[in-house]
Scaffold this motif. Structure first.
Motif, PDB file in Angstrom:
ATOM      1  N   LEU A   1       1.399  -1.197   0.136  1.00  0.00           N
ATOM      2  CA  LEU A   1      -0.208  -0.093  -0.284  1.00  0.00           C
ATOM      3  C   LEU A   1       0.806   1.185   0.204  1.00  0.00           C
ATOM      4  N   ALA A   2       2.138   1.573   0.269  1.00  0.00           N
ATOM      5  CA  ALA A   2       3.118   1.889   0.244  1.00  0.00           C
ATOM      6  C   ALA A   2       2.709   2.946  -0.373  1.00  0.00           C
ATOM      7  N   PRO A   3       3.016   2.752  -2.122  1.00  0.00           N
ATOM      8  CA  PRO A   3       3.408   3.436  -3.117  1.00  0.00           C
ATOM      9  C   PRO A   3       2.586   4.636  -3.339  1.00  0.00           C
ATOM     10  N   THR A   4       0.708   3.504  -2.967  1.00  0.00           N
ATOM     11  CA  THR A   4      -0.180   4.310  -3.452  1.00  0.00           C
ATOM     12  C   THR A   4      -0.985   5.262  -2.921  1.00  0.00           C
ATOM     13  N   GLY A   5      -0.655   4.572  -1.156  1.00  0.00           N
ATOM     14  CA  GLY A   5      -1.566   5.033  -0.719  1.00  0.00           C
ATOM     15  C   GLY A   5      -2.718   4.181   0.470  1.00  0.00           C
ATOM     16  N   LEU A   6      -3.418   4.733   1.407  1.00  0.00           N
ATOM     17  CA  LEU A   6      -4.439   3.104   2.190  1.00  0.00           C
ATOM     18  C   LEU A   6      -5.071   4.150   1.947  1.00  0.00           C
ATOM     19  N   TYR A   7      -6.620   3.429   1.602  1.00  0.00           N
ATOM     20  CA  TYR A   7      -7.669   4.097   1.566  1.00  0.00           C
ATOM     21  C   TYR A   7      -9.110   3.659   1.885  1.00  0.00           C
ATOM     22  N   LEU A   8      -9.466   4.584   2.937  1.00  0.00           N
ATOM     23  CA  LEU A   8     -10.699   4.333   3.476  1.00  0.00           C
ATOM     24  C   LEU A   8     -12.273   5.225   3.314  1.00  0.00           C
ATOM     25  N   ALA A   9     -12.842   4.713   2.557  1.00  0.00           N
ATOM     26  CA  ALA A   9     -14.532   5.504   2.323  1.00  0.00           C
ATOM     27  C   ALA A   9     -13.998   6.982   1.457  1.00  0.00           C
ATOM     28  N   GLY A  10     -12.473   6.064   0.719  1.00  0.00           N
ATOM     29  CA  GLY A  10     -12.429   7.340  -0.991  1.00  0.00           C
ATOM     30  C   GLY A  10     -11.195   7.966  -0.347  1.00  0.00           C
ATOM     31  N   MET A  11     -11.163   7.893   0.996  1.00  0.00           N
ATOM     32  CA  MET A  11      -9.311   9.200   1.939  1.00  0.00           C
ATOM     33  C   MET A  11      -8.871   8.370   1.634  1.00  0.00           C
ATOM     34  N   LYS A  12      -7.489   9.501   1.174  1.00  0.00           N
ATOM     35  CA  LYS A  12      -6.523   8.834   1.535  1.00  0.00           C
ATOM     36  C   LYS A  12      -5.971   9.079   2.286  1.00  0.00           C
ATOM     37  N   TYR A  13      -5.049   8.068   2.966  1.00  0.00           N
ATOM     38  CA  TYR A  13      -4.000   8.212   3.828  1.00  0.00           C
ATOM     39  C   TYR A  13      -3.126   7.870   3.572  1.00  0.00           C
ATOM     40  N   MET A  14      -1.728   8.620   4.464  1.00  0.00           N
ATOM     41  CA  MET A  14      -0.430   8.284   4.299  1.00  0.00           C
ATOM     42  C   MET A  14       0.190   6.445   4.873  1.00  0.00           C
ATOM     43  N   VAL A  15       0.321   5.607   3.958  1.00  0.00           N
ATOM     44  CA  VAL A  15       0.947   4.886   4.727  1.00  0.00           C
ATOM     45  C   VAL A  15       2.575   4.329   5.715  1.00  0.00           C
ATOM     46  N   ILE A  16       2.013   4.883   6.695  1.00  0.00           N
ATOM     47  CA  ILE A  16       3.279   4.910   7.675  1.00  0.00           C
ATOM     48  C   ILE A  16       3.689   3.464   8.808  1.00  0.00           C
ATOM     49  N   GLN A  17       4.774   3.824   9.550  1.00  0.00           N
ATOM     50  CA  GLN A  17       5.223   2.052   9.950  1.00  0.00           C
ATOM     51  C   GLN A  17       4.603   1.232  10.459  1.00  0.00           C
ATOM     52  N   GLY A  18       4.525   0.529  10.624  1.00  0.00           N
ATOM     53  CA  GLY A  18       3.475  -0.105  11.052  1.00  0.00           C
ATOM     54  C   GLY A  18       4.015  -1.408  11.562  1.00  0.00           C
ATOM     55  N   GLU A  19       3.282  -2.824  11.506  1.00  0.00           N
ATOM     56  CA  GLU A  19       4.325  -3.387  12.028  1.00  0.00           C
ATOM     57  C   GLU A  19       3.942  -5.041  10.762  1.00  0.00           C
ATOM     58  N   PRO A  20       4.644  -5.383  10.311  1.00  0.00           N
ATOM     59  CA  PRO A  20       4.439  -6.193   8.800  1.00  0.00           C
ATOM     60  C   PRO A  20       3.183  -7.936   9.246  1.00  0.00           C
ATOM     61  N   GLY A  21       2.443  -7.164   8.174  1.00  0.00           N
ATOM     62  CA  GLY A  21       1.313  -8.254   8.903  1.00  0.00           C
ATOM     63  C   GLY A  21       1.197  -8.405   9.732  1.00  0.00           C
ATOM     64  N   ALA A  22       0.552  -7.880  11.033  1.00  0.00           N
ATOM     65  CA  ALA A  22      -0.208  -7.177  12.265  1.00  0.00           C
ATOM     66  C   ALA A  22      -0.823  -6.318  12.240  1.00  0.00           C
ATOM     67  N   VAL A  23       0.203  -5.412  11.798  1.00  0.00           N
ATOM     68  CA  VAL A  23      -0.521  -3.519  12.020  1.00  0.00           C
ATOM     69  C   VAL A  23      -0.427  -2.486  10.952  1.00  0.00           C
ATOM     70  N   ILE A  24      -1.521  -1.695  10.307  1.00  0.00           N
ATOM     71  CA  ILE A  24      -0.623  -1.226   9.454  1.00  0.00           C
ATOM     72  C   ILE A  24      -1.647  -0.249  10.153  1.00  0.00           C
ATOM     73  N   ARG A  25      -0.524   1.544   9.732  1.00  0.00           N
ATOM     74  CA  ARG A  25      -1.343   2.984  10.474  1.00  0.00           C
ATOM     75  C   ARG A  25      -0.889   3.927   8.986  1.00  0.00           C
TER      76      ARG A  25
END
Length: 131
Positions: free
Chosen positions: A60-84
């Motif tokens: 998701l990092a290159p395109t961003g995280l979308y939720l209800a059409g709103m774009k969030y910049m993906v920041i450090q999470g925990e691979p396979g467990a948490v997306i922020r």
């Protein structure tokens, strides 16, 4: 305890006088198990993208995280467990359990760390319960 109780009493709880803006527990298939009143109407392909990022961290990092059409910049999470994700003065934390995704959306004055704590604590509890 109903899934709605988990959202109402545990995800939307008071943290140092702050609350999440919205939260939800969603099945891996995108079915809503429970949600707060303000949780946005997401699109099925957004859940697919989130699930793909859990399977292939970083997708998701290159395109961003979308939720209800709103774009969030993906920041450090925990691979396979948490997306922020971050958007302006707010953001989203998504914790994956064996069967569900736990969503927490926040705006200032709640901090990212407070959101992470609430969402990840609930997710860890559900993982411990085999859910």
């Amino acid at each position: 305890m109903s899934w709605q109780t988990y959202v109402d009493d545990h995800l939307m709880c008071d943290v140092d006088g702050q609350h999440l803006t919205a939260s939800a527990i969603v099945g891996h298939d995108g079915s809503i198990w429970a949600q707060s009143a303000g949780f946005p109407q997401f699109k099925p392909e957004e859940i697919t993208g989130i699930m793909n990022d859990f399977a292939e961290p970083g997708s998701l990092a290159p395109t961003g995280l979308y939720l209800a059409g709103m774009k969030y910049m993906v920041i450090q999470g925990e691979p396979g467990a948490v997306i922020r994700g971050k958007k302006g003065s707010g953001g989203v934390t998504i914790k994956k359990t064996g069967q569900a995704l736990i969503f927490g959306i926040y705006e200032e004055p709640m901090t990212p760390g407070q959101c992470n704590m609430v969402v990840e604590r609930m997710g860890d509890y559900l993982v411990d319960q085999g859910l």
